[in-house]
Design a protein around this motif. Structure first.
Motif, PDB file in Angstrom:
ATOM      1  N   ILE A  15      40.727  42.181  46.483  1.00 43.63           N
ATOM      2  CA  ILE A  15      40.798  41.027  47.379  1.00 43.63           C
ATOM      3  C   ILE A  15      39.517  40.903  48.190  1.00 43.63           C
ATOM      4  N   ARG A  47      40.477  33.476  43.396  1.00 41.64           N
ATOM      5  CA  ARG A  47      40.415  34.759  44.095  1.00 41.64           C
ATOM      6  C   ARG A  47      41.395  35.761  43.486  1.00 41.64           C
ATOM      7  N   THR A  48      42.565  35.296  43.128  1.00 35.50           N
ATOM      8  CA  THR A  48      43.569  36.184  42.545  1.00 35.50           C
ATOM      9  C   THR A  48      43.123  36.687  41.174  1.00 35.50           C
ATOM     10  N   GLU A  98      42.294  29.796  45.769  1.00 32.65           N
ATOM     11  CA  GLU A  98      43.221  30.922  45.832  1.00 32.65           C
ATOM     12  C   GLU A  98      43.497  31.487  44.439  1.00 32.65           C
ATOM     13  N   THR A 117      35.115  27.543  46.292  1.00 30.22           N
ATOM     14  CA  THR A 117      34.836  27.960  47.670  1.00 30.22           C
ATOM     15  C   THR A 117      35.654  27.174  48.685  1.00 30.22           C
ATOM     16  N   ASN A 140      36.510  39.143  46.805  1.00 30.95           N
ATOM     17  CA  ASN A 140      36.523  37.696  46.693  1.00 30.95           C
ATOM     18  C   ASN A 140      36.511  36.974  48.024  1.00 30.95           C
ATOM     19  N   VAL A 141      36.597  37.767  49.149  1.00 29.47           N
ATOM     20  CA  VAL A 141      36.564  37.111  50.456  1.00 29.47           C
ATOM     21  C   VAL A 141      35.155  36.590  50.723  1.00 29.47           C
ATOM     22  N   ARG A 199      40.053  36.853  39.981  1.00 26.00           N
ATOM     23  CA  ARG A 199      38.895  37.742  40.099  1.00 26.00           C
ATOM     24  C   ARG A 199      39.325  39.106  40.650  1.00 26.00           C
TER      25      ARG A 199
END
Length: 586
Positions: free
Chosen positions: A578, A452-453, A449, A331, A581-582, A455
């Protein structure tokens, strides 16, 4: 005067029997006392107490007075008294036992079928009287009197032997009860000693290996402790292989004994929370277990359950700490912060190294709890991590298994190889049907980052029906590049220019125009194949395609329009990946 002396003798004899029982004398001593009392009180030449064997097929001489040890041994080994099915046939002892009434033989030489004539001649007796030892629960044996001469047993003599047999039966039954109580007390005491010894090993941090060694000392046989996956956790004694490769770590079948024989070996289940995560095997044990050996195995099973619970609790605490650390890093916490670096080092992780982020999605078989299956999968992944140097940071996070994996690591040089290794390990978990693992590019500290990519790549692969395998950014092509943009707004705007009318139509009317367009492009614009894939009639596909062309203004038979539609769908998938995952803001 003579009657008074006889009465005194009888009262003294019965008192002696009672005193022997009250003093806690052993059964054998009481039996010998019965035989000697009967012989001397009634003036017999010989006397014997016969009891049934364990199978209750024969009567054997359990105690005697006047008889020679050679005679007793020959009768018991070569010619025990067979117990016939009826009370009218067989030897006198068998008839007395089956009928509950005395059976006398005046002259054994005239007794039909009397096969003990040879040993009787050696022992020098010609007549015998057998009276049953009767209790409230039935006949427990016979009291036999023997005389050297031919003798007619009169009613008075028979009555006296019966009277003595009644008291003898009471004494024998009482002695048995005392002996049983003593045996049970000794068994309980010894059982408690075994439990305390095994528990001391566990309390003194002897661990599973220490418990196995203690059990080996107690049973004097090879001991193996095996977990459900097949791995041998501990062994003691002569080397031995586990009898089975493994088993499902599920609840034991109803009615299954904790300690039992299985596949020719003695085994004891170690039960924890209704499951069998481990078993104790005695692979070299021969013959049945004694009661005390069985108790030792039962106690070992309980203590091992406690030890496994202790280990599991410690592991859960450690795993919770790993999960908290991983959640902070995913996070956006700064991995260069000294506090985080220190916490990571205490758990065996080096955050200063280059890492890949991996996200594993699990499909379950539907049998059992999904949450429990996910926990097991995380345990399996951490079991793998414990064998890797430097150690990866792995935990369950948002219904997935997430890992920050150092590269290079032991035997693993690149992301796809790492992802496949993790996928195989998780696939071994009971209840897992398939596993898909997405892996990011290597990163130095930008863990949020990278996560996030990865996922997002997993989400894109799922929308494009790329399941059960390893997903890389390179394998997703342009979508993999777009996933690294980080902001879904421009992508969503691009997709909306082409697909917006279809998306809004689906939302308002509950149709499936976007899904139809995706399937049609995936099947190379073949309406028949699209219809089969969506399990509808080809005419329905034709109607939907006309509606799609009307809403978007595209001609799907035109190559440029088809390329535009494919690009828009891919960008839409990436935007969803994207956006998934925000982090949400309140």
């Amino acid at each position: 005067m003579e009657d008074e002396q006889e009465l005194h003798s009888w009262l003294t004899a019965i008192g002696t029997l009672t005193s022997a029982v009250n003093a806690g004398r052993g059964l054998r001593e009481v039996l010998d006392l019965v035989a000697s009392t009967a012989r001397h009180l009634l003036g017999l030449d010989f006397c014997g107490v016969l009891l049934p064997d364990a199978e209750e097929r024969n009567l054997v001489i359990a105690a005697w007075s006047g008889l020679s040890a050679t005679y007793v041994a020959r009768v018991n080994s070569d010619h025990p008294v067979p117990l016939e099915d009826d009370a009218l046939s067989g030897a006198p002892s068998s008839r007395a036992y089956r009928s509950g009434r005395p059976a006398a033989v005046k002259d054994i030489s005239h007794e039909p079928g009397f096969i003990w004539g040879g040993v009787a001649h050696d022992q020098d007796y010609r007549s015998m009287l057998s009276v049953p030892l009767v209790t409230a629960s039935g006949v427990i044996g016979t009291l036999n009197s023997y005389r050297s001469a031919v003798h007619e047993f009169g009613p008075e003599e028979i009555g006296r032997l019966q009277l003595l047999a009644e008291h003898a039966a009471i004494a024998i039954t009482s002695a048995r009860l005392v002996e049983d109580l003593r045996r049970q007390h000794d068994l309980v005491s010894r059982s408690e000693e075994i439990h305390e010894r095994l528990l001391r090993v566990a309390v003194r941090s002897g661990g599973i290996q220490g418990i196995a060694a203690a059990l080996h000392d107690l049973l004097d046989t090879a001991v193996l402790l095996q977990e459900a996956r097949g791995e041998v956790l501990a062994a003691a004694g002569p080397p031995a292989e586990p009898p089975v490769a493994g088993w499902p770590a599920t609840a034991p079948a109803p009615g299954t004994d904790l300690v039992r024989e299985q596949d020719g070996h003695i085994v004891a289940d170690v039960v924890l929370f209704g499951e069998v995560p481990a078993r104790v095997w005695l692979p070299g044990h021969r013959g049945p277990l004694t009661t005390l050996d069985r108790r030792a195995l039962e106690h070992a099973s309980v203590v091992l359950s406690l030890e496994l619970l202790r280990q599991r609790t410690a592991l859960e605490v450690e795993q919770n700490l790993r999960g908290e650390l991983l959640a902070e890093l995913l996070t956006g916490a700064d991995p260069r912060a000294e506090a985080l670096l220190h916490r990571a080092r205490l758990l065996g992780h080096d955050l200063t190294r280059t890492h890949c982020a991996l996200v594993a999605h699990i499909d379950t078989t539907g049998r059992g709890s999904t949450a429990r299956t996910l926990r097991r999968a995380a345990d399996e992944a951490n079991r793998l991590a414990s064998t890797i140097t430097p150690r990866p940071l792995i935990s369950q996070h948002q219904e997935a298994i997430v890992a920050l994996w150092p590269v290079p690591a032991t035997g693993l040089e690149d992301g796809p190889q790492i992802a496949e290794t993790l996928r195989r390990a998780i696939s071994m978990t009971a209840g897992v049907s398939s596993v898909t693992v997405a892996v990011s590019e290597p990163t130095d500290g930008k863990f949020a980052e990278a996560y996030r990519t990865a996922r997002g790549a997993l989400a894109v692969a799922g929308r494009q029906e790329h399941n059960a395998g390893v997903i890389t950014l390179e394998g997703l092509g342009v979508a993999g590049l777009l996933l690294q943009l980080g902001d879904p707004a421009p992508l969503r705007s691009y997709a909306d220019r082409t697909l917006g009318p279809l998306i809004r139509h689906d939302d308002q009317h509950g149709t499936s125009l976007v899904a139809t367009l995706r399937a049609h492009l995936a099947h190379r614009l073949d309406r028949q194949a699209t219809a089969q894939a969506l399990m509808v009639h080809p005419n329905t596909i034709s109607q939907r395609l006309r509606r799609i062309e009307t809403l978007t203004g595209m001609d799907l038979r035109d190559a440029a329009s088809a390329v535009e539609a494919r690009s828009a769908l891919m960008v839409l998938d990436v935007a969803h990946g994207i956006a998934w995952n925000v982090p949400r803001t309140e």
